[in-house]
Design a protein around this motif. Structure first.
Motif, PDB file in Angstrom:
ATOM      1  N   LEU A  94       0.826  -1.202   0.000  1.00 22.74           N
ATOM      2  CA  LEU A  94       0.000   0.000   0.000  1.00 22.74           C
ATOM      3  C   LEU A  94       0.864   1.257   0.000  1.00 22.74           C
ATOM      4  O   LEU A  94       0.490   2.269  -0.586  1.00 22.74           O
ATOM      5  CB  LEU A  94      -0.929  -0.002   1.225  1.00 22.74           C
ATOM      6  N   ARG A  95       2.030   1.162   0.639  1.00 23.36           N
ATOM      7  CA  ARG A  95       2.886   2.330   0.729  1.00 23.36           C
ATOM      8  C   ARG A  95       3.246   2.821  -0.677  1.00 23.36           C
ATOM      9  O   ARG A  95       3.163   4.002  -0.978  1.00 23.36           O
ATOM     10  CB  ARG A  95       4.147   1.992   1.527  1.00 23.36           C
ATOM     11  N   SER A  96       3.635   1.895  -1.535  1.00 24.95           N
ATOM     12  CA  SER A  96       4.008   2.328  -2.888  1.00 24.95           C
ATOM     13  C   SER A  96       2.766   2.653  -3.709  1.00 24.95           C
ATOM     14  O   SER A  96       2.770   3.601  -4.505  1.00 24.95           O
ATOM     15  CB  SER A  96       4.859   1.261  -3.568  1.00 24.95           C
ATOM     16  N   LEU A  97       1.707   1.886  -3.480  1.00 28.33           N
ATOM     17  CA  LEU A  97       0.481   2.133  -4.245  1.00 28.33           C
ATOM     18  C   LEU A  97      -0.103   3.506  -3.915  1.00 28.33           C
ATOM     19  O   LEU A  97      -0.485   4.259  -4.812  1.00 28.33           O
ATOM     20  CB  LEU A  97      -0.540   1.042  -3.944  1.00 28.33           C
ATOM     21  N   ALA A  98      -0.127   3.840  -2.605  1.00 26.12           N
ATOM     22  CA  ALA A  98      -0.711   5.118  -2.197  1.00 26.12           C
ATOM     23  C   ALA A  98       0.087   6.267  -2.783  1.00 26.12           C
ATOM     24  O   ALA A  98      -0.487   7.257  -3.255  1.00 26.12           O
ATOM     25  CB  ALA A  98      -0.731   5.214  -0.676  1.00 26.12           C
ATOM     26  N   GLY A  99       1.413   6.106  -2.791  1.00 28.75           N
ATOM     27  CA  GLY A  99       2.258   7.151  -3.373  1.00 28.75           C
ATOM     28  C   GLY A  99       1.864   7.409  -4.818  1.00 28.75           C
ATOM     29  O   GLY A  99       1.637   8.559  -5.233  1.00 28.75           O
ATOM     30  N   THR A 100       1.755   6.329  -5.583  1.00 28.23           N
ATOM     31  CA  THR A 100       1.407   6.457  -6.994  1.00 28.23           C
ATOM     32  C   THR A 100       0.015   7.066  -7.155  1.00 28.23           C
ATOM     33  O   THR A 100      -0.207   7.954  -7.977  1.00 28.23           O
ATOM     34  CB  THR A 100       1.427   5.077  -7.675  1.00 28.23           C
ATOM     35  N   TYR A 101      -0.902   6.576  -6.329  1.00 26.76           N
ATOM     36  CA  TYR A 101      -2.292   6.998  -6.501  1.00 26.76           C
ATOM     37  C   TYR A 101      -2.474   8.459  -6.110  1.00 26.76           C
ATOM     38  O   TYR A 101      -3.193   9.210  -6.780  1.00 26.76           O
ATOM     39  CB  TYR A 101      -3.227   6.098  -5.689  1.00 26.76           C
ATOM     40  N   LEU A 102      -1.815   8.856  -5.049  1.00 24.29           N
ATOM     41  CA  LEU A 102      -1.949  10.253  -4.629  1.00 24.29           C
ATOM     42  C   LEU A 102      -1.306  11.188  -5.649  1.00 24.29           C
ATOM     43  O   LEU A 102      -1.807  12.283  -5.893  1.00 24.29           O
ATOM     44  CB  LEU A 102      -1.324  10.454  -3.246  1.00 24.29           C
ATOM     45  N   ASN A 103      -0.230  10.725  -6.251  1.00 23.23           N
ATOM     46  CA  ASN A 103       0.361  11.523  -7.328  1.00 23.23           C
ATOM     47  C   ASN A 103      -0.605  11.642  -8.488  1.00 23.23           C
ATOM     48  O   ASN A 103      -0.684  12.673  -9.149  1.00 23.23           O
ATOM     49  CB  ASN A 103       1.664  10.886  -7.815  1.00 23.23           C
ATOM     50  N   TYR A 104      -1.336  10.552  -8.698  1.00 23.39           N
ATOM     51  CA  TYR A 104      -2.341  10.564  -9.763  1.00 23.39           C
ATOM     52  C   TYR A 104      -3.448  11.561  -9.420  1.00 23.39           C
ATOM     53  O   TYR A 104      -3.942  12.281 -10.293  1.00 23.39           O
ATOM     54  CB  TYR A 104      -2.877   9.143  -9.953  1.00 23.39           C
ATOM     55  N   LEU A 105      -3.809  11.631  -8.132  1.00 21.85           N
ATOM     56  CA  LEU A 105      -4.822  12.603  -7.717  1.00 21.85           C
ATOM     57  C   LEU A 105      -4.302  14.030  -7.853  1.00 21.85           C
ATOM     58  O   LEU A 105      -5.061  14.958  -8.081  1.00 21.85           O
ATOM     59  CB  LEU A 105      -5.240  12.350  -6.264  1.00 21.85           C
ATOM     60  N   GLY A 106      -3.007  14.161  -7.711  1.00 23.46           N
ATOM     61  CA  GLY A 106      -2.395  15.479  -7.878  1.00 23.46           C
ATOM     62  C   GLY A 106      -2.444  16.285  -6.593  1.00 23.46           C
ATOM     63  O   GLY A 106      -3.004  15.851  -5.580  1.00 23.46           O
ATOM     64  N   PRO A 107      -1.852  17.484  -6.616  1.00 26.23           N
ATOM     65  CA  PRO A 107      -1.864  18.313  -5.417  1.00 26.23           C
ATOM     66  C   PRO A 107      -3.301  18.750  -5.084  1.00 26.23           C
ATOM     67  O   PRO A 107      -4.111  18.877  -6.012  1.00 26.23           O
ATOM     68  CB  PRO A 107      -0.974  19.496  -5.792  1.00 26.23           C
ATOM     69  N   PRO A 108      -3.673  18.965  -3.862  1.00 20.95           N
ATOM     70  CA  PRO A 108      -2.781  18.917  -2.700  1.00 20.95           C
ATOM     71  C   PRO A 108      -2.660  17.528  -2.095  1.00 20.95           C
ATOM     72  O   PRO A 108      -2.023  17.383  -1.059  1.00 20.95           O
ATOM     73  CB  PRO A 108      -3.485  19.859  -1.725  1.00 20.95           C
ATOM     74  N   PHE A 109      -3.274  16.519  -2.740  1.00 20.09           N
ATOM     75  CA  PHE A 109      -3.349  15.210  -2.088  1.00 20.09           C
ATOM     76  C   PHE A 109      -2.000  14.534  -1.949  1.00 20.09           C
ATOM     77  O   PHE A 109      -1.788  13.711  -1.069  1.00 20.09           O
ATOM     78  CB  PHE A 109      -4.316  14.305  -2.864  1.00 20.09           C
ATOM     79  N   ASN A 110      -1.079  14.873  -2.851  1.00 17.45           N
ATOM     80  CA  ASN A 110       0.215  14.199  -2.770  1.00 17.45           C
ATOM     81  C   ASN A 110       1.215  14.978  -1.922  1.00 17.45           C
ATOM     82  O   ASN A 110       2.392  14.638  -1.885  1.00 17.45           O
ATOM     83  CB  ASN A 110       0.781  13.948  -4.172  1.00 17.45           C
ATOM     84  N   GLU A 111       0.725  16.036  -1.259  1.00 21.82           N
ATOM     85  CA  GLU A 111       1.642  16.764  -0.384  1.00 21.82           C
ATOM     86  C   GLU A 111       1.739  16.029   0.948  1.00 21.82           C
ATOM     87  O   GLU A 111       0.741  15.552   1.476  1.00 21.82           O
ATOM     88  CB  GLU A 111       1.143  18.193  -0.185  1.00 21.82           C
ATOM     89  N   PRO A 112       2.970  15.938   1.452  1.00 21.27           N
ATOM     90  CA  PRO A 112       3.173  15.068   2.621  1.00 21.27           C
ATOM     91  C   PRO A 112       2.373  15.488   3.858  1.00 21.27           C
ATOM     92  O   PRO A 112       1.955  14.629   4.646  1.00 21.27           O
ATOM     93  CB  PRO A 112       4.688  15.170   2.876  1.00 21.27           C
ATOM     94  N   ASP A 113       2.162  16.810   4.026  1.00 22.41           N
ATOM     95  CA  ASP A 113       1.472  17.242   5.254  1.00 22.41           C
ATOM     96  C   ASP A 113       0.003  17.560   5.008  1.00 22.41           C
ATOM     97  O   ASP A 113      -0.631  18.260   5.796  1.00 22.41           O
ATOM     98  CB  ASP A 113       2.196  18.449   5.854  1.00 22.41           C
ATOM     99  N   PHE A 114      -0.516  17.036   3.937  1.00 21.69           N
ATOM    100  CA  PHE A 114      -1.927  17.274   3.628  1.00 21.69           C
ATOM    101  C   PHE A 114      -2.791  16.449   4.583  1.00 21.69           C
ATOM    102  O   PHE A 114      -2.657  15.226   4.668  1.00 21.69           O
ATOM    103  CB  PHE A 114      -2.202  16.887   2.168  1.00 21.69           C
ATOM    104  N   ASN A 115      -3.630  17.145   5.315  1.00 13.40           N
ATOM    105  CA  ASN A 115      -4.442  16.444   6.312  1.00 13.40           C
ATOM    106  C   ASN A 115      -5.850  17.040   6.333  1.00 13.40           C
ATOM    107  O   ASN A 115      -6.171  17.865   7.178  1.00 13.40           O
ATOM    108  CB  ASN A 115      -3.775  16.566   7.683  1.00 13.40           C
ATOM    109  N   PRO A 116      -6.667  16.637   5.377  1.00 13.90           N
ATOM    110  CA  PRO A 116      -7.977  17.275   5.250  1.00 13.90           C
ATOM    111  C   PRO A 116      -8.944  16.755   6.308  1.00 13.90           C
ATOM    112  O   PRO A 116      -8.727  15.687   6.877  1.00 13.90           O
ATOM    113  CB  PRO A 116      -8.417  16.853   3.854  1.00 13.90           C
ATOM    114  N   PRO A 117      -9.980  17.496   6.594  1.00 15.47           N
ATOM    115  CA  PRO A 117     -11.008  16.996   7.507  1.00 15.47           C
ATOM    116  C   PRO A 117     -11.715  15.799   6.888  1.00 15.47           C
ATOM    117  O   PRO A 117     -11.753  15.651   5.659  1.00 15.47           O
ATOM    118  CB  PRO A 117     -11.956  18.182   7.652  1.00 15.47           C
ATOM    119  N   ARG A 118     -12.218  14.960   7.734  1.00 10.03           N
ATOM    120  CA  ARG A 118     -12.813  13.714   7.265  1.00 10.03           C
ATOM    121  C   ARG A 118     -14.246  13.984   6.827  1.00 10.03           C
ATOM    122  O   ARG A 118     -15.215  13.653   7.508  1.00 10.03           O
ATOM    123  CB  ARG A 118     -12.770  12.712   8.417  1.00 10.03           C
TER     124      ARG A 118
END
Lengths: 225, 853
Positions: A54-78
């Motif tokens: 999942l660690r590698s998959l999430a990296g790829t997928y979040l990059n696919y989602l693009g910013p801000p989701f692939n930013e390391p400190d992105f912590n949106p409300p649930r």
């Protein structure tokens, strides 16, 4: 303790008897049913393996989602991710969970997460990402089977999904693209948390299911007296 | 399928043929008429069974053929065999239960399972690999036709989830399933080999090398163990690091107990820690050299005293043996020698060589020797050089030498007082060479040793092989096998049939050139290394000298080609040069009509008589009257001009296709006739006539064939004439020549033409004298050239321009549209043709047509 000679002879005889009968003790008998131990160990390994995947998959997928989701400190409300099963739980509550409940919670959580993940899979863009997601889904399916196997070994019934509560992926127009991505983000995050938790769960179970052989001997010794 | 039944090989098969009732009536047959055929051969009647009137069967026992064509035929009208029905019988065997099913998961790739399919079935047999989890089934894996014993599933296996796999084999005769195997794919993993293996040494420890590598990604999922192997460079056998030292995941390892200053080669592979699964492939090999260590041993040390004494001094040569690499432990940078005389101070020497000559007094000395490399010094060898008057008290007794095991052994009785060490000295007794003493040092505890001659010969090979020579090279023998000092090498070489030849080579060489070999011959060469005690042959090496030396073929082919080219060129040149002769022999003579007339000078212009013998020859019998002809005195004109003119013709032909008048027919070689339209003739003629004074010559007949020939008149003026003015007449002349062609006998004339051409009169003389030479075709051609190109020299640039203008206007009047271009051409060629003859101005007048007077 003050031991007389007779006592020591008796103890020796008892020890000999115990040793003689040791092969017959089911917990130590390797040739018989191995019990839930190995399958719990395997499930534990699988959660670790999935975590790594999942660690590698999430990296790829979040990059696919693009910013801000692939930013390391992105912590949106649930937002809107309430349907996702929560992995976070009070430590005391977690400690006090019995094996059955622990396994059931895991099983239910992964059933739901797998359902959501399959929705994610449908939307993914690149072929490579789709392949990774498909493999991850298969692996998660394997984890579900593994948990089911452990539960079956321990004699717990599988939780029956309540009719109507079967979670469904709703890519309705109500979801904006951003909110959709937010849901995806939270799904991956929750999966991660669940895998961490499961690793702990199965580690705990593993320890519980493998009582040390010394303890068995001690117990029998006491019985002998 | 009844049309192509499949039967078990070796079983019995029964076929029944049933006749239709109406057909039976029609053909008047019944089941008795049935004939069975198998692959076109009739089956004996004994195998038939008549069931009833309409049906008969045949039974094939023990079907052994794989493919049988069985036909039911009937004899209609008792005679004609007619085919009714046929089937193809295929036989084979049902599949055997696949055995030894196993799977392998190559890291990062899909799972592949393989099995033993059992016996050959002779039928198309499909194998299907089935796999499932306890909760889920996976897609079947169907084997490809070319790999029926393995199948690669199209999903990535999930580690840590057990799966069940089996294989089903099915053909027309049956279906069997192998035993099910249940495994966790992680236990079938073959990891990728560790990569980027690197080796580093340590300056602190010369006996270790540290390996580092990068593990494959699978180390994140499973724990690994390793297998590390190493060997010294050049060795073939691998040594193994104890597996228990590398039984856990790591990315570096330090190999110990290695020899200093030695190159080692390493390789590594890995597998799952618990031994389940498969070893990875070996990594790429990596090598490293252990660090140097100080020399492990003191060199053998000895001395020699020069017997000649001088004033109480003696010359002593200290000598020592170089350390072999395994004792030198690095590169020896030098030797340090100290000499101590009794109660005197130290004398230090640093030497790179393996000997040192010093002048010592007759006293007793103690010499020490240490070898030094980058790390440190060896232990010291101590040698006592006794005083001059010293007498050894315990000599070695009973020295014996004997050969044994291919070695020369020396044995002696140890003296009662045990010595520190022995020095064994020897030399080779030979008629060919003097006794050069050699020595070796032995420990004080031994009583026998062998003389160390090489135990191995050098391996010789060719570096370069030429037609008559070969350069041989070899490596220095390793010290371990030298067993002494190599004094010389001997190279033995021989052809397949010839005698062996031996060549001695100094020991310092590592290559040698064999010369005076025979080309295209197989040679066998071997080499022996000799110390003073003897030698040992190395392996034999064969090589073949090439048939041709490098570049020899080229050296032959290129000159041949060049010679051929040159010959061709010379031939062509010769043809050009002798084209007159050639023409004479090949082409018919073309008479020059102008030769049939003799020009005469105008009475009032006194001719400058400058007769040439050739002109006289013309007149002989050819001309009734002789005009004054001036032919260039220097009539031996070099041929290049001829060539040039010829070239010019060609150029002209090419460049001025339009006004072919002056060009085409002019050459000796060409028979085409120039022609020009006469439309402009009058005008140009008038031009000329108004400016030039002419004399007219009347022809009385050329030989005896005059009548049809137009009569020419030729005049020559003393006045300076312009070429251009003459041109129209020339052109007319051409016309005339055309007309007279083939009528006049031309033998003589041609001779004249050609000879004149050959001698190529310098035409400037013509102009200077303003005399008319006999005009012939050649002359005319030349004139044409002249007009177009060769004017500048004779007339100066101003004149040239005028000529050009005139020539354009007059000679090429008709083709006005092309004038500009022609000018250009003319100019250009004028530049090109510097050596052209100067203009000469033959003037012929056409009788009746044009008569300038």
């Amino acid at each position: 303790m003050d031991l007389r000679a007779g006592d020591s002879w008796g103890m020796l005889a008892c020890l000999c008897t115990v040793l003689w009968h040791l092969p017959a003790v089911p917990a130590l008998n390797r040739t018989g049913d191995p019990g839930p131990g190995p399958s719990i160990q395997k499930t534990y390994d699988l959660t670790r393996y999935l975590e790594h995947q999942l660690r590698s998959l999430a990296g790829t997928y979040l990059n696919y989602l693009g910013p801000p989701f692939n930013e390391p400190d992105f912590n949106p409300p649930r937002l809107g991710a309430d349907t996702l099963p929560r992995a976070t739980v009070n430590l005391e509550v977690w400690r006090s969970l019995n094996d059955k409940l622990r396994l059931t919670q895991n099983y239910e959580a992964y059933s739901h997460l797998l359902c959501y993940l399959r929705g994610l899979n449908r939307q993914a863009a690149t072929a490579e990402l789709r392949r990774s997601l498909a493999h991850f889904c298969t692996s998660l399916q394997g984890l579900l089977g593994s948990i089911a196997g452990v539960m079956a070994t321990l004699g717990y019934p599988l939780p029956q999904p309540l009719p109507g509560t079967e979670p469904t992926w709703t890519p309705g127009p109500a979801h904006s693209d951003f909110l959709q991505k937010m849901d995806d983000f939270w799904l991956l995050k929750e999966l991660q948390t669940w895998l961490w938790r499961s690793a702990k769960d199965f580690n705990r179970l593993k320890k519980k299911m493998q009582p040390p052989a010394a303890a068995v001997t001690l117990h029998l010794e006491a019985h002998g007296f | 399928n009844p049309e192509s039944p499949v039967v078990h090989l070796g079983s019995n098969f029964t076929a029944v043929c049933v006749l239709k009732e109406d057909c039976m009536d029609y053909f008047h047959v019944n089941a008795n008429f049935i004939v069975w055929k198998m692959s076109h051969f009739t089956i004996p009647k004994e195998q038939y069974t008549i069931i009833n009137k309409t049906a008969a069967s045949v039974t094939l026992t023990d079907v052994a053929s794989l493919n049988i064509q069985l036909t039911c035929n009937i004899l209609t009208f008792g005679q004609i065999e007619q085919n009714i029905y046929g089937i193809t019988l295929i036989s084979g065997l049902p599949p055997e239960k696949p055995k030894n099913l196993n799977c392998i998961v190559n890291e990062g790739r899909k799972m592949m399972c393989y099995w033993d399919p059992g016996r050959e079935t002779y039928l198309e047999t499909n194998f299907t690999l089935k796999s499932e989890w306890a909760t889920e089934k996976f897609a079947d894996c169907k084997t490809k036709r070319d790999t029926p014993t393995s199948c690669t599933v199209d999903y990535s296996p999930v580690y840590f989830v057990n799966m069940e796999v089996w294989v089903e084999a099915e053909n027309a005769l049956g279906k069997v399933t192998s035993d099910h195997i249940n495994f966790d794919p992680v236990d079938k993993v073959k990891p990728n080999a560790p990569h980027n293996l690197s080796v580093s040494n340590s300056e602190e420890l010369s006996s270790i090398l540290k390996l580092t590598w990068i593990n494959s990604n699978i180390k994140n999922v499973i724990r690994l163990k390793y297998d590390i192997q190493y060997r010294t460079k050049g060795a073939s056998a691998w040594s193994q690091i104890p597996p228990e030292d590398t039984a856990s995941t790591r990315s570096s390892f330090t190999v110990q107990d290695l020899k200093p200053f030695t190159e080692y080669v390493f390789r590594i592979r890995c597998m799952k820690e618990d031994g389940k699964g498969f070893w990875s492939d070996w990594s790429e090999e990596a090598s490293g050299i252990t660090y140097e260590d100080r020399p492990s041993k003191a060199p053998s040390f000895w001395y020699k005293i020069d017997p000649s004494h001088t004033h109480g001094y003696r010359s002593v040569q200290l000598m020592w043996k170089t350390l072999p690499p395994f004792e030198a432990n690095g590169k020896i940078l030098g030797y340090e020698v100290t000499l101590t005389r009794w109660k005197s101070r130290l004398q230090n020497y640093t030497v790179n060589d393996s000997k040192l000559t010093v002048n010592l007094t007759n006293d007793r000395y103690i010499a020490t020797l240490t070898a030094r490399n980058a790390v440190g010094r060896s232990a010291a060898s101590v040698l006592t050089i006794p005083a001059c008057d010293f007498q050894a008290s315990h000599p070695v007794m009973d020295l014996k030498a004997f050969p044994k095991d291919n070695m020369l052994w020396v044995e002696w009785t140890t003296p009662s007082k045990s010595p520190n060490k022995y020095i064994l000295e020897w030399c080779v007794l030979s008629d060919k060479s003097p006794c050069i003493p050699d020595w070796q040092q032995e420990d004080g505890t031994v009583y026998r040793t062998y003389i160390r001659a090489p135990s191995k010969g050098p391996t010789v090979r060719t570096k370069k092989v030429g037609k008559n020579e070969a350069v041989l090279e070899w490596d220095q023998l390793p010290v371990d096998v030298q067993n002494g000092f190599i004094r010389n090498y001997t190279i033995f070489y021989r052809t397949n049939i010839g005698n062996e030849t031996a060549v001695n080579v100094d020991s310092s060489h590592t290559e040698y050139t064999l010369s005076s070999l025979t080309s295209d011959t197989l040679y066998m060469v071997r080499m022996a290394a000799y110390t003073d005690e003897g030698g040992k042959d190395g392996p034999e090496f064969t090589f073949t000298t090439p048939k041709f030396a490098q570049g020899e073929i080229e050296a032959i082919v290129v000159p041949v080609c060049l010679a051929f080219l040159l010959t061709t060129l010379l031939g062509v040149l010769f043809c050009f040069n002798k084209r007159d002769l050639i023409k004479k022999h090949i082409w018919p003579n073309v008479p020059d009509p102008s030769k049939s007339h003799i020009a005469q000078w105008s009475p009032h212009t006194p001719p400058r008589h400058n007769f040439n013998s050739k002109d006289q020859m013309y007149s002989d019998g050819n001309f009734t009257d002789v005009s004054v002809v001036e032919i260039e005195a220097n009539d031996k004109k070099p041929f290049p001009e001829d060539l040039k003119s010829l070239e010019l013709f060609k150029k002209e032909k090419v460049s001025t296709e339009g006004h072919s008048s002056g060009i085409g027919g002019s050459s000796c070689m060409s028979s085409s006739r120039p022609s020009i339209s006469s439309s402009d003739e009058n005008e140009s003629a008038q031009n000329t006539s108004s400016t030039v004074q002419y004399s007219t010559v009347v022809h009385s007949g050329y030989r005896h064939q005059v009548p049809s020939v137009q009569v020419f008149s030729r005049s020559e003026s003393t006045q300076p004439l312009l070429d251009s003015e003459e041109r129209p007449e020339d052109l007319q002349l051409v016309d005339n020549v055309d007309g007279s062609d083939g009528i006049l006998p031309r033998q003589q004339y041609f001779k004249q033409n050609c000879s004149q051409h050959e001698t190529s009169p310098d035409i400037s003389h013509f102009e200077r004298s303003n005399q008319v030479s006999s005009v012939n075709e050649e002359d005319f051609i030349r004139l044409k050239q002249q007009q177009i190109s060769g004017i500048s020299q004779s007339c100066g640039s101003g004149q040239m321009k005028m000529f050009q203008e005139v020539s354009a206007a007059d000679a090429f009047g008709p083709g006005t549209e092309g004038q500009g271009e022609r000018f250009k051409t003319a100019e250009m060629e004028a530049v090109l043709d510097e050596g052209m003859p100067k203009s000469y101005l033959p003037q012929t007048v056409r009788q009746g047509g044009y008569m300038p007077q």
